[in-house]
Design a protein around this motif. Sequence first.
Motif, mmCIF file in Angstrom:
data_model
loop_
_atom_site.group_PDB
_atom_site.id
_atom_site.type_symbol
_atom_site.label_atom_id
_atom_site.label_comp_id
_atom_site.label_asym_id
_atom_site.label_seq_id
_atom_site.Cartn_x
_atom_site.Cartn_y
_atom_site.Cartn_z
ATOM 1 N N HIS A 127 12.257 1.600 -1.426
ATOM 2 C CA HIS A 127 13.300 2.084 -0.591
ATOM 3 C C HIS A 127 13.223 3.400 0.200
ATOM 4 O O HIS A 127 13.516 3.750 1.092
ATOM 5 N N LEU A 128 12.386 4.016 -0.573
ATOM 6 C CA LEU A 128 11.719 5.370 0.009
ATOM 7 C C LEU A 128 10.933 5.089 1.077
ATOM 8 O O LEU A 128 11.140 5.818 2.304
ATOM 9 N N VAL A 129 10.004 3.982 1.338
ATOM 10 C CA VAL A 129 9.088 3.965 2.367
ATOM 11 C C VAL A 129 9.937 3.363 3.449
ATOM 12 O O VAL A 129 9.662 3.636 4.597
ATOM 13 N N LEU B 152 11.090 0.919 -10.634
ATOM 14 C CA LEU B 152 10.312 1.700 -9.996
ATOM 15 C C LEU B 152 9.839 1.279 -8.773
ATOM 16 O O LEU B 152 9.888 2.016 -7.413
ATOM 17 N N TRP B 153 9.445 0.023 -8.550
ATOM 18 C CA TRP B 153 8.841 -0.526 -7.018
ATOM 19 C C TRP B 153 10.036 -0.716 -6.223
ATOM 20 O O TRP B 153 9.958 -0.605 -5.044
ATOM 21 N N VAL B 154 11.348 -1.029 -6.680
ATOM 22 C CA VAL B 154 12.175 -0.864 -5.854
ATOM 23 C C VAL B 154 12.823 0.348 -5.106
ATOM 24 O O VAL B 154 12.996 0.524 -4.087
ATOM 25 N N VAL C 198 0.566 -1.255 -0.084
ATOM 26 C CA VAL C 198 -0.115 -0.065 -0.312
ATOM 27 C C VAL C 198 0.851 1.308 -0.048
ATOM 28 O O VAL C 198 0.791 1.980 -0.972
ATOM 29 N N PRO C 199 1.858 1.458 0.874
ATOM 30 C CA PRO C 199 2.674 2.627 0.971
ATOM 31 C C PRO C 199 3.782 2.615 -0.262
ATOM 32 O O PRO C 199 3.803 3.635 -0.862
ATOM 33 N N ALA C 200 4.048 1.429 -0.743
ATOM 34 C CA ALA C 200 4.977 1.343 -1.954
ATOM 35 C C ALA C 200 4.157 1.899 -3.118
ATOM 36 O O ALA C 200 4.899 2.489 -3.990
ATOM 37 N N ALA C 201 3.004 1.303 -3.336
ATOM 38 C CA ALA C 201 2.194 1.905 -4.457
ATOM 39 C C ALA C 201 2.042 3.303 -4.404
ATOM 40 O O ALA C 201 2.055 3.888 -5.437
ATOM 41 N N MET C 202 1.684 3.900 -3.301
ATOM 42 C CA MET C 202 1.487 5.380 -3.133
ATOM 43 C C MET C 202 2.712 6.010 -3.463
ATOM 44 O O MET C 202 2.808 6.797 -4.695
ATOM 45 N N ALA C 203 3.948 5.539 -3.155
ATOM 46 C CA ALA C 203 5.372 6.062 -3.891
ATOM 47 C C ALA C 203 5.424 5.953 -5.108
ATOM 48 O O ALA C 203 5.826 6.697 -5.950
#
Length: 216
Positions: free
Chosen positions: A158-160, A152-154, A131-136
């Motif tokens: 990483h940001l989350v 993109l997902w990596v 959920v938060p990774a999809a938002m980012a």
Amino acid sequence: MSPRRLLRGVWPNLPALLCASVAVCVAATVPVLVAPGVNPVAGALYALLVAPAATALADTVTRIGGTGRATVRGFAARLVRLWPFAVRQALVPAVAAVLLLAALRVWTATGSMLLLLPSVALTGAATVLAVPAAMAALILGAARPALRGRRLWVTALHLVARRPVRFAAALCLVLLGVWAAASWSASLLLLLPAPAAIVAVAAVWTTAAELPAPHH
């Protein structure tokens, strides 16, 4: 993107933000009316309808932080352009949530806690991460068309992982807004998407700005 420019640009660009917020709310009413509750149909509808509108809103917020300007026409153009991308990314948390729901229903129906506990734990962890990774991923991918797929997902994960509290703040704001609308007035939902998008966009770009510059 400059957080300071974003905050200064909220009021001058309020018409675009309000129209975008209304679009997100209108899209969100479809799953509620067609398939109320948490179920596979609702998950698919959220991915198909709500995710594109929310992504276009977030990209509008990103543009305000970058240039200080946004328009209703620009939001509409982003909505059309980003629709396929947003649906593909949103299907990841939607599928994870549906699998978690299915595991919980089987668990409740059979009572086989020991057998289904690994499945529930795995799908639950996947949903919490997705959920938060999809938002980012939606915010990053909307602003950077060259960033797609696994990369993109990596990057989003990483940001989350780097600043989870920032991303949790956006999700908590959504939950708080839904609770307030249910407790007082549903009209409050119209005011929710834009502030949530501002917090989410700020979380993404302030965290991205902290990453070390790549060495050549």
